[in-house]
Design an enzyme around this catalytic site. Sequence first.
Site, PDB file in Angstrom:
ATOM      1  N   PRO A  97     -26.279   1.977  46.519  1.00 16.40           N
ATOM      2  CA  PRO A  97     -27.685   2.446  47.262  1.00 16.40           C
ATOM      3  C   PRO A  97     -27.068   3.298  48.425  1.00 16.40           C
ATOM      4  O   PRO A  97     -26.042   3.082  49.050  1.00 16.40           O
ATOM      5  CB  PRO A  97     -28.304   1.052  47.644  1.00 16.40           C
ATOM      6  N   ASP A  98     -27.732   4.243  48.712  1.00 16.81           N
ATOM      7  CA  ASP A  98     -27.697   5.056  50.087  1.00 16.81           C
ATOM      8  C   ASP A  98     -28.064   4.282  51.108  1.00 16.81           C
ATOM      9  O   ASP A  98     -29.360   4.441  51.654  1.00 16.81           O
ATOM     10  CB  ASP A  98     -28.425   6.266  49.668  1.00 16.81           C
ATOM     11  N   ASP A 128     -17.448   0.405  49.396  1.00 17.44           N
ATOM     12  CA  ASP A 128     -17.691  -0.241  48.320  1.00 17.44           C
ATOM     13  C   ASP A 128     -16.467  -0.761  47.650  1.00 17.44           C
ATOM     14  O   ASP A 128     -16.684  -1.615  46.773  1.00 17.44           O
ATOM     15  CB  ASP A 128     -18.721   0.710  47.292  1.00 17.44           C
TER      16      ASP A 128
END
Length: 251
Positions: free
Chosen positions: A13-14, A89
Amino acid sequence: MAGAGISTPSGIPDFRSPGSGLYSNLEQYDIPYPEAIFELGYFFANPKPFFTLAKELYPGNYRPNSAHYFLRLLHDKGLLLRLYTQNIDGLERVAGIPPDRLVEAHGTFATATCTVCQRNFPGEDFRGDVMGDRIPRCPVCTGVVKPDIIFFGEQLPQRFLLHLTDFPMADLLFVIGTSLEVEPFASLAGAVRSSVPRVLINRELVGPFAWQQRHNDVAQLGDVVGGVEKLVELLGWNDEMQTLIQKEKEK
Ligand SMILES: [Zn+2]
């Protein structure tokens, strides 16, 4: 050099823009603005929003894509001097690129540091806490343990200094999926010798590719994963790539 553009195809997700799934998870905490998640002052007052993000990004939730595996292939072939990534991430590690080939410029969840006694721990030690929505505590002094993600105002990791020797040594630079907007990361693109080809694979022209072009710059614009796959095909690495991805999936 890699940025968020190689992670969004994996579903990351941004987390900096409102409206994403993660951001609505954070709404319950009433954070004043998205950047507050990465501010130390806010973290010490209320670490919960950050650990909600940590829970989302802790290794295991997402899988690398062709862009990560292309970089892994470069490493397997002895061609990867270093991968400088802005992503937190950890998908570069999941793709099998060894940590000593990486500069995770904005930090990593793979390690964590006690905010009181500064002891360093493997991030894995706190997986149970993070997954169980508990704030991780130092086993020695009970201080809050913070994953080694770089917050606003914090110094970049020591390893970032490797750029001083890496970039002058490079004979090719890939810039993949980054807007080259965040300094000092962005300026690295100008640190290779002027004879060195720079290859941009990105949605649009960015940074020096837009405003300080060199004669040997190359740009593949559009979908990032599609651009990488096109390059893999031109290199004749398709079969190797598929074998690698299959092998990694089975793990
Ligand atoms: Zn401690």
